[in-house]
Design an enzyme around this catalytic site. Structure first.
Site, PDB file in Angstrom:
ATOM      1  N   ARG A  54      16.308  24.926  -8.025  1.00 61.56           N
ATOM      2  CA  ARG A  54      15.659  24.056  -7.037  1.00 61.56           C
ATOM      3  C   ARG A  54      16.682  23.091  -6.444  1.00 61.56           C
ATOM      4  O   ARG A  54      16.527  22.624  -5.319  1.00 61.56           O
ATOM      5  CB  ARG A  54      14.500  23.288  -7.667  1.00 61.56           C
ATOM      6  CG  ARG A  54      13.825  22.303  -6.712  1.00 61.56           C
ATOM      7  CD  ARG A  54      12.436  21.904  -7.178  1.00 61.56           C
ATOM      8  NE  ARG A  54      12.422  21.282  -8.479  1.00 61.56           N
ATOM      9  CZ  ARG A  54      12.613  19.968  -8.704  1.00 61.56           C
ATOM     10  NH1 ARG A  54      12.869  19.153  -7.692  1.00 61.56           N
ATOM     11  NH2 ARG A  54      12.552  19.490  -9.930  1.00 61.56           N
ATOM     12  N   TYR A 107       6.864  23.846  19.193  1.00 63.01           N
ATOM     13  CA  TYR A 107       6.129  24.826  18.396  1.00 63.01           C
ATOM     14  C   TYR A 107       4.860  24.180  17.827  1.00 63.01           C
ATOM     15  O   TYR A 107       4.866  23.003  17.438  1.00 63.01           O
ATOM     16  CB  TYR A 107       7.041  25.340  17.288  1.00 63.01           C
ATOM     17  CG  TYR A 107       6.371  26.221  16.281  1.00 63.01           C
ATOM     18  CD1 TYR A 107       5.792  27.426  16.660  1.00 63.01           C
ATOM     19  CD2 TYR A 107       6.311  25.856  14.947  1.00 63.01           C
ATOM     20  CE1 TYR A 107       5.167  28.248  15.728  1.00 63.01           C
ATOM     21  CE2 TYR A 107       5.705  26.671  14.011  1.00 63.01           C
ATOM     22  CZ  TYR A 107       5.127  27.862  14.414  1.00 63.01           C
ATOM     23  OH  TYR A 107       4.506  28.666  13.493  1.00 63.01           O
ATOM     24  N   ASP A 179      15.611  22.133  17.252  1.00 64.28           N
ATOM     25  CA  ASP A 179      15.197  23.428  16.716  1.00 64.28           C
ATOM     26  C   ASP A 179      15.901  24.515  17.520  1.00 64.28           C
ATOM     27  O   ASP A 179      15.629  24.706  18.703  1.00 64.28           O
ATOM     28  CB  ASP A 179      13.679  23.575  16.831  1.00 64.28           C
ATOM     29  CG  ASP A 179      13.160  24.828  16.134  1.00 64.28           C
ATOM     30  OD1 ASP A 179      13.897  25.828  16.054  1.00 64.28           O
ATOM     31  OD2 ASP A 179      11.990  24.822  15.699  1.00 64.28           O
ATOM     32  N   LYS A 204      12.929  34.296  11.766  1.00 66.12           N
ATOM     33  CA  LYS A 204      13.000  34.900  13.086  1.00 66.12           C
ATOM     34  C   LYS A 204      14.327  35.648  13.262  1.00 66.12           C
ATOM     35  O   LYS A 204      14.624  36.581  12.532  1.00 66.12           O
ATOM     36  CB  LYS A 204      12.801  33.835  14.158  1.00 66.12           C
ATOM     37  CG  LYS A 204      11.597  32.914  13.916  1.00 66.12           C
ATOM     38  CD  LYS A 204      10.292  33.659  13.793  1.00 66.12           C
ATOM     39  CE  LYS A 204       9.068  32.751  13.828  1.00 66.12           C
ATOM     40  NZ  LYS A 204       8.956  31.785  12.732  1.00 66.12           N
TER      41      LYS A 204
END
Length: 391
Positions: A54, A107, A179, A204
């Site tokens: 983590r 978005y 972004d 993506k």
């Protein structure tokens, strides 16, 4: 030792005199130490010994280093999804009563996260068009902490004037977050144009094969990365090593795929613009697009995803998508295969009718993500489907 013990304590051989061609997958949650004092050191610093995945993992770190290098950043944090990166970042940068300036065309998930921060913590959000520096100056307040932009907006293709806006934000002590999912570092490197942090949905184009979910936040400044790394560790949106490995595999062909995406989208967008069932095509590569001139100044190519408006509205969109055979209806983009969806009922479902209009979306808006298939087959598929819509 007994068999039960030997079954548990299995060690992998360490290569001696050779190096694996592929980045190894360190599919482990923890790492063991001969020196126990090194464990604490690894849990307190991002660049020390690997202790717990983590906090840091060699496969994940390979992805972080690769994307940071491609973006021209100092370091990166990989997350379990694009929204994981955006949410981790906004929650780490903003506090109660802070102010964010965001372009109108963002978005839907980003819009929802900003709205959630406003509802829970009183974060103020101001929307701007993104082309007018004076509009940004007028929106700045003493509580402004973040300017949030998208290199190429999902799905309208809007391009904010990053080179003009980022210096204004920096002079006011405001961080610029961009972004860059649509453009990728192949077509734009926002840090070179003033961005402080770049985020990606690696799901993506970076991954590129519809087989991985992931995100990244790339930092121009090492000190800011180290501060946000501490928050990211506690936030817990950690990238999985296997997902990181899949994304690394996708990076190997990113430049080749983006070149093919761009060539195919130019062909398909141009064809759609001449069809009687299509009211408008919104692709920033079109000289008539409102953002084309701005984009030409710092974006070297246009991605394989854009939107178009059907004259028949929502019902026409449903008929179109139900008739397609090569292009698949799916809630993602950036893959080798072409995908299509209806934003108002999917990616931007959180928006009210008024907010949809503000984001330049309509009930008849369709987002299409062009893959790397032969463009003649894509045009033929759209043509047979649109013929039904026209009838």
């Amino acid at each position: 030792m007994h068999p039960e013990t030997r079954m548990v304590h299995i060690s992998a051989p360490v290569p001696d005199g050779s190096v694996p061609l592929s980045v190894p997958i360190y599919q482990t949650s923890s790492f063991a130490f001969d020196d126990p004092e090194l464990i604490a050191d690894g849990l307190h610093h991002p660049d020390r010994a690997y202790a717990y995945s983590r906090f840091a993992n060699p496969t994940v770190r390979a992805l972080e280093n690769a994307v940071a290098d491609l973006e021209g950043g100092a370091a990166a944090i990989a997350t379990s999804s694009g929204m994981g990166a955006i949410t981790m970042l906004l929650n780490g940068l903003l506090g109660t009563g802070d102010h964010v300036i965001a372009q109108r065309d963002v978005y839907g998930g980003t819009h929802a996260q900003l709205q959630d921060l406003a509802n829970r913590f009183g974060v103020q959000v101001t929307r701007i068009g993104g082309h007018d520096p004076e509009e940004l100056r007028a929106a700045l307040t003493p509580r402004t902490r973040v300017l949030y932009l998208e290199t190429v907006a999902n799905p309208t293709g809007h391009v904010s004037d990053l080179p003009a806006l980022a210096p204004i934000a920096r002079a006011a002590g405001v961080l610029t977050v961009v972004d860059n999912t649509f453009a990728t570092p192949i077509f734009c490197r926002p840090i070179e144009h003033g961005a402080d942090v770049v985020v990606h949905s690696a799901t993506k184009f970076l991954g590129g094969h519809s087989d991985v979910t992931g995100g990244l936040a790339v930092f121009a400044d090492r000190a800011r990365y180290e501060k946000l790394w501490e928050h990211a560790v506690e936030f817990g949106a950690t990238a999985d090593p296997f997902a990181a490995w899949l994304t690394i595999r996708g990076l190997h062909t990113l430049a080749l795929r983006m070149e093919r995406h761009a060539a195919n989208v130019a062909r398909v967008a141009g064809w759609l613009a001449g069809h009687p069932a299509v009211a408008a095509v919104r692709w920033p590569g079109d000289p008539a697009h409102p953002s084309h001139a701005v984009a030409a100044g710092f974006v070297s190519g246009f991605p394989g995803a854009f939107c178009f408006d059907l004259a028949g509205g929502h019902d026409a969109g449903v008929r179109l998508m139900s008739r397609l055979r090569v292009i698949r209806a799916a809630a993602s983009l950036g893959s080798t295969g072409s995908l299509i969806l209806h934003p108002a009922s999917t990616t931007h479902r959180q928006l009210t009718p008024e907010q949809l209009q503000e984001s330049h979306l309509s009930p008849g808006t369709i987002r299409i993500a062009i893959g790397i298939e032969h463009p003649d087959d894509l045009v033929a598929d759209l043509e047979q489907a649109l013929d039904v819509v026209v009838r």
